[in-house]
Design an enzyme around this catalytic site. Structure first.
Site, PDB file in Angstrom:
ATOM      1  N   HIS A 103       0.734  -1.166  -0.081  1.00  0.00           N
ATOM      2  CA  HIS A 103       0.021  -0.019  -0.118  1.00  0.00           C
ATOM      3  C   HIS A 103       0.868   1.263   0.064  1.00  0.00           C
ATOM      4  CE1 HIS A 103       0.934   0.989   4.086  1.00  0.00           C
ATOM      5  NE2 HIS A 103       0.668  -0.380   4.571  1.00  0.00           N
ATOM      6  N   GLU A 152      -1.683  -7.101   7.620  1.00  0.00           N
ATOM      7  CA  GLU A 152      -0.436  -6.862   8.021  1.00  0.00           C
ATOM      8  C   GLU A 152      -0.047  -7.810   9.147  1.00  0.00           C
ATOM      9  OE1 GLU A 152       2.776  -6.696   7.374  1.00  0.00           O
ATOM     10  OE2 GLU A 152       3.073  -4.695   7.472  1.00  0.00           O
TER      11      GLU A 152
END
Length: 189
Positions: A11, A86
């Site tokens: 990202h 994550e």
């Protein structure tokens, strides 16, 4: 094990990335730079033939926002998968690196801070992350574009490249880049 061809994206920069704040399962919006990085990823990918590729993304907002920009008009749909989130950092989620009570002379670069993710109190750790990333990769049935996070991206690439977990710092990171993996080789685009 051989895996299908992959494009792996991290990202774009978030407000918390800019503050050296650890996100883990928490979320922060993309910064102006982060949105520009996602547009850069779009420019990289639109020159590639993505016919037959499926798009998968972490369900976390920063990754999905990046995917919506980077893959706009390139893939018919983006599927989310919780195995692409994550790494969990337990008690350290939301803290800045200078609040961790670790070495005050710690290397603040992305590579220098990798061991923090392994040492986080109540965190997921690299072995558990590797297990969930391996499970995700084994379920792939064809070429894919993956939009995920810094540590998760490295672990996915580590597995595809048949590297050991302790070699995670040997892989480049970076926002606004695209990694292409095919036939056991990695190319930074």
């Amino acid at each position: 094990m051989m895996y299908p061809p992959l494009y792996i994206l991290r990202h774009g920069q978030t407000e918390w990335n800019a503050q050296l704040r650890i996100q883990g399962s928490l979320d922060s919006p993309l910064s102006d730079l982060g949105r520009a990085q996602a547009k850069q990823q779009h420019e990289i990918l639109r020159s590639r033939d993505l016919s037959g590729y499926r798009a998968f993304c972490s369900p976390q907002g920063r990754a999905f926002h990046t995917a919506s920009i980077a893959l706009d008009g390139l893939c018919p749909r983006i599927d989310t998968d919780p195995r692409l989130v994550e790494i969990g950092v337990g008690a350290w989620e939301g803290l800045r690196r200078d609040q961790l009570g670790t070495d005050p002379h710690m290397d603040e670069t992305e590579e220098g801070a990798l061991d923090l993710y392994e040492r986080a109190p109540g965190g997921e750790g690299f072995d558990a992350l590797r297990n969930r990333c391996t499970a995700f990769l084994r379920d792939l049935t064809g070429p894919a574009v993956l939009v995920t996070h810094g540590i998760t991206s490295r672990m996915l690439r580590l597995i595809v490249l048949d590297m050991e977990t302790h070699e995670i710092a040997d892989l480049p990171g970076g926002q606004g880049v695209v990694f292409h993996l095919s036939d056991g080789l990695q190319t930074k685009l």
